[in-house]
Every structure is written in structure tokens, then in C-alpha cells.
Design an enzyme around this catalytic site. Structure first.
Site: not given
Length: 319
Positions: A154, A178, A249, A252, A275, A284
Site C-alpha cells: 500500500r 493496517k 494501488h 498492488r 489481508h 483476485y
């Protein structure tokens, strides 16, 4: 909707909740600000509508969300606010500040299903080769693009990297994603090469007295900002004549799709992307499958064209 001052009761309830999130759960100041903004807006709407928290119904909740949508709020923002409000009422009920949770059976608006756009490997190559390698900034940008794509980072993770995060022995960065969760971001051979060249030749030319330990430096020797990275990616995409609106992004998205196309296990890709849930990574697989379908359909179209041409020649020969 005009802003109004919250009643003392609502202000105190919100303040207690945010204090718990900040000190009890360690949420970031940025997240706390978002929670305060979202819940304050909802409580202001309740006060304007003369609806108390104890009298709130699912119909009131749906009406509020519909108003946000009518005002043009983005779908993702509406869903975020809906989730925030439900967490707040659940907290109030658990603390016995309201007798019941009025939204316990309420649903969060569903997201529209979509597939993220990705760049092809040829387009990625064109983007990576766009920087001018005759300057320190160009070497930096080549290394930056390589690391951004190779590790699937990110933009906030990229710009927050420090020299101490780099493990040269294992060609990896320790990344804080995150929720301040750490993970290992592995670099491919090309990214390793350009990062070493930047650290040896590019970065020393950008260092100044005020330079700290940031990996990516601007021309003044300070930390490179996310905005600067966004503008650079857009500029190099234009130089490479890429058709899409290219942003950091997107690299990514492309990294994840190319990994799966190459046969990587989805759990590995999940770990590399950071994730929390594999369901987030699964989108994806749909992109990858869609790309394969496009390739197959293109091939079938080509076969059909050949068959039509052959049939046409046979008819001409018979005539």
C-alpha cells in the site's frame, strides 16, 4: 445537513465510547477522528429528527442511510458509516446505556460487486522503465516503482519505510500495515537490484542534514510524501502511454493477480498482501479467471474467423 451541537447526553456517550477505542483497543488517532465524525453526524440527525437512541428503529436507520446516498455519499463511505453506527449501538447496549440494541438485526448495505482493474505484465514493464536513470530522483523512482509492485505494498506502507526495516540478507522489508500489524514483504530480483542501486547511488545524493532514517527521500532530503508518489506514478504512466488511470494501488492489484496467474497459493498471497481474511484476497482469483476467459474467448474468436474464411473459400471453389 447543517451541523448542530450535540446534547450533553449524546456527547458524553460518544466520548466514553471513543475513549475505550483509543485507550482500550489502541486505535489510531486518524481512525478515532473518523469514528467521531461519523457518529456525531448520526447523533445530530437523531436530534434533528427528535429520535432518542432508546427509541431508534431499523426504519430510522435505513432512512438515515438513504439520506446519505441521496446526498451523493460514496457507497463505500455509506457502508463504513453504517458499520460504525452499529458498533456504537451494540456498545451502548452492552454497557447498559440503552436497554436494547435497536440495530442488532439491521443489515449493512451490500457492496456492489466489481473486479479491480489490473495492468498486464508488459504494461508493468513499460511503467518500470519510464524513469530517467541519469538522475538520483530517477534512480529513486525506478527503485520505488519496483518495490511497490514487487512487494504489493500500500502507498502508506511504502512511504513509511525506514532503513531499519530493510533486511538485506533476506531481501525483504518489515512492513507495518493496517492496524499496525507487521508482516514480511519479499522483494523479487529486479526490485532487489534497483533498491541496492538507489541505496548506494541515488539516496546519498538526496540526503541532507535534516534527513532521518526514511528510505524514500525527496529532493530536499525529507521524507517522500504519498502525494508525491501518486503524482510520479501518474506521470510515468503517461510517459509509458498506458491507457488506464494508473495509481499506486493499481500496482498492488496487479501484483496479486500476477502472483495467482503464476500459480501462487492464495494463502501465500493473502500473507504477502497483509489481508486479515482470505475472502479479501479471493477477488483476485476472479480477476485472474476473467483474464484467462478473455484469452480463451479471443482464441476461440480467432478459430471461428479461420473456419469462416475456410468455408468461404470452399464455397468459392465450388462455384
Amino acid at each position: 445537513m447543517p451541523t448542530i451541537e450535540l446534547s450533553q447526553e449524546h456527547f458524553d456517550a460518544l466520548d466514553r465510547y471513543l475513549s475505550l477505542l483509543e485507550h482500550g483497543r489502541g486505535l489510531s488517532p486518524h481512525t478515532i477522528r473518523n469514528y467521531r465524525s461519523d457518529i456525531s453526524h448520526f447523533l445530530s440527525w437523531l436530534e434533528q429528527s427528535s429520535v432518542g437512541l432508546g427509541e431508534l428503529s431499523r426504519a430510522d436507520y435505513r432512512q438515515y442511510l438513504a439520506g446519505l446516498q441521496d446526498d451523493g455519499m460514496a457507497e463505500a463511505s455509506v457502508r463504513r458509516r453504517a458499520s460504525t453506527i452499529r458498533s456504537f449501538t451494540r456498545h451502548l447496549n452492552r454497557r447498559d446505556e440503552i436497554e436494547r440494541d435497536p440495530l442488532v438485526l439491521a443489515s449493512t448495505p451490500k457492496a456492489t460487486s466489481y473486479l479491480p482493474t489490473v495492468l498486464s505484465t508488459a504494461q508493468i514493464d513499460a511503467l518500470l522503465e519510464a524513469p530517467d536513470m541519469s538522475s538520483a530522483a530517477g534512480v529513486r523512482d525506478r527503485a520505488l516503482l519496483e518495490v511497490l509492485y514487487s512487494a504489493g505494498l500500500r502507498i502508506s506502507e511504502l512511504t513509511s519505510l525506514r532503513l531499519s526495516d530493510y533486511d538485506g540478507d533476506h531481501n525483504a522489508f518489515i512492513v507495518r500495515g493496517k492496524g499496525d500489524k507487521e508482516r514480511v514483504a519479499l522483494l523479487g530480483e529486479s526490485a532487489q537490484h534497483w533498491l541496492r542501486r538507489y541505496l548506494d547511488d541515488g539516496r546519498p545524493a538526496l540526503v541532507s542534514e535534516k534527513s532521518a532514517s526514511w528510505v524514500w527521500l525527496n529532493r530536499f532530503g525529507g521524507s517522500l510524501s504519498s502525494r508525491a508518489v501518486q503524482l510520479s506514478v501518474r506521470r510515468y504512466a503517461e510517459q509509458a502511454q498506458l491507457p488506464q488511470d494508473v495509481h499506486p494501488h493499481l500496482l498492488r492489484h496487479s501484483f496479486a493477480t500476477h502472483m495467482l496467474d503464476g500459480g501462487a497459493d492464495i494463502r501465500v498471497v493473502q500473507e504477502l498482501l497483509g489481508h486479515a481474511s482470505v475472502s479479501t484476497t479471493q477477488i483476485y482469483t476472479h480477476v485472474s479467471d476473467a483474464a484467462r476467459r478473455d484469452t480463451v474467448e479471443h482464441a476461440l474468436d480467432g478459430i471461428a474467423d479461420l473456419l469462416r474464411e475456410r468455408h468461404s473459400r470452399d464455397v468459392d471453389d465450388q462455384q
